[in-house]
Structures are given as C-alpha cells and as structure tokens.
Scaffold this active site. Structure first.
Site, PDB file in Angstrom:
ATOM      1  N   LYS A   6       0.852  -1.227  -0.047  1.00  0.00           N
ATOM      2  CA  LYS A   6      -0.015  -0.162   0.013  1.00  0.00           C
ATOM      3  C   LYS A   6       0.912   1.152  -0.076  1.00  0.00           C
ATOM      4  O   LYS A   6       1.975   1.163   0.353  1.00  0.00           O
ATOM      5  CB  LYS A   6      -0.946   0.182   1.470  1.00  0.00           C
ATOM      6  CG  LYS A   6      -2.110   0.853   1.073  1.00  0.00           C
ATOM      7  CD  LYS A   6      -3.241   0.146   0.434  1.00  0.00           C
ATOM      8  CE  LYS A   6      -4.376   1.136   0.144  1.00  0.00           C
ATOM      9  NZ  LYS A   6      -5.602   0.296  -0.334  1.00  0.00           N
TER      10      LYS A   6
ATOM     11  N   ASP B 251      -7.090   4.600  -4.414  1.00  0.00           N
ATOM     12  CA  ASP B 251      -7.665   4.432  -3.200  1.00  0.00           C
ATOM     13  C   ASP B 251      -8.242   5.907  -2.948  1.00  0.00           C
ATOM     14  O   ASP B 251      -8.777   6.473  -3.798  1.00  0.00           O
ATOM     15  CB  ASP B 251      -6.577   3.624  -2.057  1.00  0.00           C
ATOM     16  CG  ASP B 251      -7.400   3.596  -0.763  1.00  0.00           C
ATOM     17  OD1 ASP B 251      -8.002   2.469  -0.608  1.00  0.00           O
ATOM     18  OD2 ASP B 251      -7.341   4.255   0.085  1.00  0.00           O
TER      19      ASP B 251
HETATM   20  P1  NDP Z   1     -12.942   8.001  -2.309  1.00  0.00           P
HETATM   21  O1  NDP Z   1     -11.908   8.817  -1.837  1.00  0.00           O
HETATM   22  O2  NDP Z   1     -13.439   7.889  -3.610  1.00  0.00           O
HETATM   23  O3  NDP Z   1     -14.463   8.132  -1.420  1.00  0.00           O
HETATM   24  C1  NDP Z   1     -14.039   8.194   0.175  1.00  0.00           C
HETATM   25  C2  NDP Z   1     -15.688   8.621   0.453  1.00  0.00           C
HETATM   26  O4  NDP Z   1     -15.901   8.835   1.699  1.00  0.00           O
HETATM   27  C3  NDP Z   1     -15.792   9.997  -0.003  1.00  0.00           C
HETATM   28  O5  NDP Z   1     -17.225  10.318  -0.216  1.00  0.00           O
HETATM   29  C4  NDP Z   1     -15.492  10.921   1.463  1.00  0.00           C
HETATM   30  O6  NDP Z   1     -16.192  12.217   1.750  1.00  0.00           O
HETATM   31  C5  NDP Z   1     -15.919   9.879   2.325  1.00  0.00           C
HETATM   32  N1  NDP Z   1     -15.591   9.985   3.615  1.00  0.00           N
HETATM   33  C6  NDP Z   1     -14.145  10.156   4.003  1.00  0.00           C
HETATM   34  N2  NDP Z   1     -14.246  10.424   5.478  1.00  0.00           N
HETATM   35  C7  NDP Z   1     -15.291  10.541   5.918  1.00  0.00           C
HETATM   36  C8  NDP Z   1     -15.976  10.445   7.215  1.00  0.00           C
HETATM   37  N3  NDP Z   1     -14.959  10.589   8.234  1.00  0.00           N
HETATM   38  N4  NDP Z   1     -17.224  10.642   7.177  1.00  0.00           N
HETATM   39  C9  NDP Z   1     -18.154  10.312   6.231  1.00  0.00           C
HETATM   40  N5  NDP Z   1     -17.571  10.367   5.095  1.00  0.00           N
HETATM   41  C10 NDP Z   1     -16.150  10.179   4.799  1.00  0.00           C
HETATM   42  O7  NDP Z   1     -12.490   6.554  -1.799  1.00  0.00           O
HETATM   43  P2  NDP Z   1     -12.822   5.077  -2.264  1.00  0.00           P
HETATM   44  O8  NDP Z   1     -14.425   5.007  -2.362  1.00  0.00           O
HETATM   45  O9  NDP Z   1     -11.972   4.514  -3.271  1.00  0.00           O
HETATM   46  O10 NDP Z   1     -12.487   4.482  -0.743  1.00  0.00           O
HETATM   47  C11 NDP Z   1     -13.389   4.276   0.257  1.00  0.00           C
HETATM   48  C12 NDP Z   1     -12.960   3.175   1.252  1.00  0.00           C
HETATM   49  O11 NDP Z   1     -12.771   1.958   0.539  1.00  0.00           O
HETATM   50  C13 NDP Z   1     -11.397   3.478   1.756  1.00  0.00           C
HETATM   51  O12 NDP Z   1     -11.625   2.654   3.226  1.00  0.00           O
HETATM   52  C14 NDP Z   1     -10.780   2.520   0.658  1.00  0.00           C
HETATM   53  O13 NDP Z   1      -9.586   1.883   1.359  1.00  0.00           O
HETATM   54  C15 NDP Z   1     -11.446   1.264   0.735  1.00  0.00           C
HETATM   55  N6  NDP Z   1     -11.315   0.599  -0.687  1.00  0.00           N
HETATM   56  C16 NDP Z   1     -11.122   1.141  -1.744  1.00  0.00           C
HETATM   57  C17 NDP Z   1     -11.015   0.467  -3.004  1.00  0.00           C
HETATM   58  C18 NDP Z   1     -11.179   0.860  -4.312  1.00  0.00           C
HETATM   59  O14 NDP Z   1     -11.148   0.159  -5.161  1.00  0.00           O
HETATM   60  N7  NDP Z   1     -11.345   2.193  -4.423  1.00  0.00           N
HETATM   61  C19 NDP Z   1     -10.594  -1.182  -2.798  1.00  0.00           C
HETATM   62  C20 NDP Z   1     -10.866  -1.684  -1.504  1.00  0.00           C
HETATM   63  C21 NDP Z   1     -11.292  -0.831  -0.488  1.00  0.00           C
HETATM   64  P3  NDP Z   1     -15.250  13.776   1.308  1.00  0.00           P
HETATM   65  O15 NDP Z   1     -15.194  13.599  -0.207  1.00  0.00           O
HETATM   66  O16 NDP Z   1     -15.976  14.652   2.097  1.00  0.00           O
HETATM   67  O17 NDP Z   1     -13.730  13.343   1.942  1.00  0.00           O
END
Ligand code: NDP
Length: 433
Positions: free
Chosen positions: A114, A154
């Site tokens: 990572k 990510d």
């Molecule tokens: P993105 O950056 O696309 O989206 C993250 C989302 O979570 C945004 O809407 C963000 O809002 C929101 N968020 C962050 N912190 C908070 C909080 N404290 N409370 C509420 N909402 C919050 O990331 P991903 O969708 O790619 O990833 C999300 C999760 O999934 C992570 O844990 C990542 O490690 C995991 N993951 C992702 C993979 C992938 O293929 N993308 C694969 C496997 C796991 P804001 O814009 O306001 O920050």
C-alpha cells in the site's frame, strides 16, 4: 507495540488478525516453528520520501510519500495509493497488512502492499494535482514495475490521478508498461468493471451472506456511507439487486432519502461537478440533510460502511442492531471499530469484514494485469461475470473455513484463517526469505 510506536491503526489491524488465527497455528505447528507470525507482521520493505511541488500561485509545498511493500510470497506487491491529509506511516502499514490477507483470499497470484501521501487533492486545480502526481512518481517509479510492485487507486486517487501517474512513469522510463498500475482509464489500458469492482463486489459478497440464510436484497432498506468510488457503485448494484439505498454521506454529513437515493444525481454531483453532498438536497427537496448525528441511526436491514476506517463504533452498532439490521458488510477498509464488531456479533448481526467483502477491487485489478500482460481487453459482461464468480468463491472460502474451524457464520475468523493459511503456506515453501 514498542517497535512501531504510535501506529494505532496498524496495531488494531494486527490484533484483529492475531486474535483469530490461533486455531490455524494449533493445527500447523510448522507455522510457529518458522516464525510466520513475526515475519508476516514485518513489511519486506518500506519507502518514505519527500514530494515537493508548486501550486498555481507559485508557492512551494512539501508532502510526504509512502510505499510499504508488505509481502510478496504470492506475487508482486499489490495495493492502492491513498492521497488524504490523514495519511501517516501507520495508516499505510495498516492498509498494507490488510491487503496481504485480502489478496490471498481472492485466490489470485498477488502479494500485498500500500502507499500514498498526506497530500489533499480536494480544492486543488487539475494542474496542481498533475504537478503533485508527477513529483510523487519521480521517486516512486524506481520501486515499482509489473513484476515487482503494482499500485492502484484508493481514497483521493481516481482515474485522473492514475492518468497523471502513469503518464509520468512512461515518460521517465521510456516504457509503455501498462501492467505497472491498475485502475487505469479505459482509454489507455484500463479494464472494464475496475471502476465498479469494489462496490459491485461488496454487494455480491453480502448477497451471498443473505442467500446463506435463505434471504436476498429484494425489498431491503440499505444504508451506504461515503459517496466516493466504492459507495457509488455499491448503491448501483444494490438497486440492481432489488434493494433500496436510503442514505449516503460524505465528510460534511449525510442525506436521508426515504424514497431511495437518486444515483444519477449523486454521481453527477460527485464524479462530474466534484461538489459536496449538500448539493443533493438542493435538487431533492424531500430528502433531509443531517449533520448532527451518525448515518447509522437511519433504520435499515443492511448497512454497508464504504467511507473510511473507524467510522462505525459501538454506539452505531447498537443503533443498527436495535433497528433490526441483519447484515453489516464492510466496503471500506476497517470501517468498524473493534468494539463495534463486538456489539454486532453479540447482537447476532452477521458481519462481513472488509478484507473479504471489499476484495472485488483488487481482484479486478489482477484481471486488469492479466489483460495488460496478454495485450487483451475483455467485455464488460465477461469481466463482471469473472468478478461475481471470484466474490462467490471468496465468500465460500470464508464460510467453509469458519465451519472447518468450528466457528460457523463467523466471517472474521473464516477470512483471517483462510487468508493467513494461504500466505503462510507460500512463505514456508519459499524458505527463510
Ligand atoms: P473515495 O475517495 O472515492 O471516497 C471516499 C468517500 O468517503 C468520500 O465520499 C469521502 O467524503 C467519504 N469520507 C471520508 N471520510 C469520511 C468521514 N469521516 N465521514 C463520512 N464520509 C467520509 O475513496 P474510495 O471510495 O475509493 O474508498 C473508500 C474506502 O474503501 C476506503 O477505506 C478504501 O481504502 C476502501 N477501498 C477502496 C477500494 C477501491 O477500489 N477504491 C478497494 C478496497 C477498499 P469527502 O469527499 O468529504 O472526503
């Protein structure tokens, strides 16, 4: 603990795995003799580097870059890059550690790693993001390669960032090495379904959990936190399988739409306009914007935390159980706190841990590597079928392992033991390396 001071999330992730693998170690004394636990908790290599870049007004910024190459017993290091101001070494180590077992669970030939940076892409212009990515790659390029280490996206790293990163890698190395990064855009070597894969995969996994108890998504109210890559495509697949997502969030709050989230609107706000979720209620007057309580207070039968780590605690878990939630499936990495998991289990809520439920993204990345290596490009339908089959296999592997070790229905034990055993076997076979 004293060897890795202050790395709270890493400690949390290690403890969670070590608490469940006792039965596998009892059954295989050769694992203890070869000190697999100690070796598996120590990354093979970790790189920390300076990332200087210039913003649009000419000011210089210095961020910190990380790549933790955790374990390559099963294949090249594989795992995403996270750009978020909260990123510390301990964050990257927790994610890399989880990735080792997740990747093993897919059954595919990929090791775990990572990386990322404490850079915050929010509010930055495209050109600023490009300059940052180019500076980041100026150091990262010497550590990665299709046979050594293959990063992906990510949080904060989507197709825009991956494009700039790949462009810079190509320029520095003078090689069109498509398989060095995954999650690429379809225009230059990306794979169908990669964008959708984590969300779709999590929904398929939870669908299997429901099926194992003779149930389905049909007619269920579902809460999905976040509104990023994972959340958006989770919502899409839940709607396709007959469920109704009634709440979604970002870090500014959540929207509750009892008629079901309008996904096209939410995608437009997040993917095109890059606005806050508050724009949703401007367009949908019957939806409520909530900023003073947790999204997990919204009654639902299925909860899919898909935003970030430690976003669902013991109080949230108690509220979910009280409101009749049947299943919690982790789309994000470690979104449920250890106390939250305990409360859910005690209340009889089925719990699908992230390292199993969100493995669809990395699995589809491995399929992207296969296509790049063979200069091939598969159709959406074929790729989605492969993803579905892999997620059913991951589910069945966790389910069967939990039964084999006398913990039926315990997906945490099933996932940890199955993932650990596969890596341990490979490490034993490779000797003391
Ligand atoms: P993105 O950056 O696309 O989206 C993250 C989302 O979570 C945004 O809407 C963000 O809002 C929101 N968020 C962050 N912190 C908070 C909080 N404290 N409370 C509420 N909402 C919050 O990331 P991903 O969708 O790619 O990833 C999300 C999760 O999934 C992570 O844990 C990542 O490690 C995991 N993951 C992702 C993979 C992938 O293929 N993308 C694969 C496997 C796991 P804001 O814009 O306001 O920050």
């Amino acid at each position: 603990l004293s060897r890795n001071p202050g790395e709270t999330e890493f400690h949390q992730a290690v403890r969670e795995v070590l608490e469940s693998i006792g039965p596998a170690i009892d059954k295989h004394p050769e694992y203890a003799q070869a000190r697999i636990v100690e070796r598996i908790c120590e990354p093979e290599r970790q790189v920390i580097f300076r990332v200087p870049w210039e913003d649009d007004s000419g000011d210089i910024h210095i961020n910190r870059g990380f790549r933790v190459e955790f374990n390559s017993a099963l294949g090249p290091f594989k795992g995403g890059l996270r750009f978020h101001p909260s990123v510390l070494l301990g964050t990257v180590k927790f994610l890399g550690f989880e990735q080792v077992f997740k990747n093993a669970l897919t059954g595919l030939p990929i090791g775990g790693g990572k990386g990322g940076s404490d850079f915050d892409p929010r509010g930055r212009s495209d050109r600023e993001v490009m300059r940052f990515c180019q500076s980041f790659m100026l150091e990262l390029y010497r550590h990665i390669g299709e046979y050594t280490d293959v990063p992906a996206g990510d949080m904060g790293v989507g197709s825009r960032e991956l494009g700039y990163l790949f462009g810079q890698y190509k320029r520095i190395t003078n090689r069109y090495e498509s398989g060095v990064l995954t999650g690429k855009d379809l225009a230059y070597g990306g794979a169908q379904v990669r964008k959708e894969a984590t969300g779709y995969g999590c929904t398929y996994f939870v669908d299997q959990v429901l099926k194992a108890r003779g149930d389905s998504f049909e007619g269920k109210d579902v809460v999905v936190s976040g509104s990023g890559n994972v959340a958006l495509y989770t919502i899409e697949k839940v709607h396709q399988l007959g469920g109704r997502v009634v709440a979604a969030s970002d870090s500014s709050g959540f929207v509750h739409d009892p008629k079901g989230i309008d996904l096209e609107l939410l995608k437009d706000i997040k993917e095109n306009r890059r606005e806050r979720i508050t724009s949703y209620t401007d367009a949908v007057p019957h939806a409520e914007l909530v900023t003073d309580r947790s999204i997990w207070q919204v009654p639902c039968q299925v909860a899919l935390p898909s935003a970030t780590q430690n976003e669902l605690d013991a109080d949230d878990a108690a509220a979910l159980a009280r409101n009749g939630c049947l299943v919690v499936g982790e789309g994000a990495n470690m979104p449920t706190t250890p106390d939250g998991v305990r409360v859910l289990r005690e209340a009889g809520v089925l719990f699908a841990p992230g390292k199993a439920a969100n493995a669809g993204g990395v699995a589809t990345s491995a399929l992207e590597m296969q296509q790049n290596a063979s200069r091939d490009s598969w159709s959406f339908r074929y790729s989605e079928n492969r993803l579905r089959e892999i997620m059913i296999d991951v589910h069945d592997r966790c389910h069967a392992t939990a039964e084999e070790y006398g913990r039926p229905g315990d997906y945490v034990a099933g996932a940890n033991i199955a993932g650990y055993s596969r890596v341990a076997e490979a490490m034993l076979a490779l000797g003391l390396v």
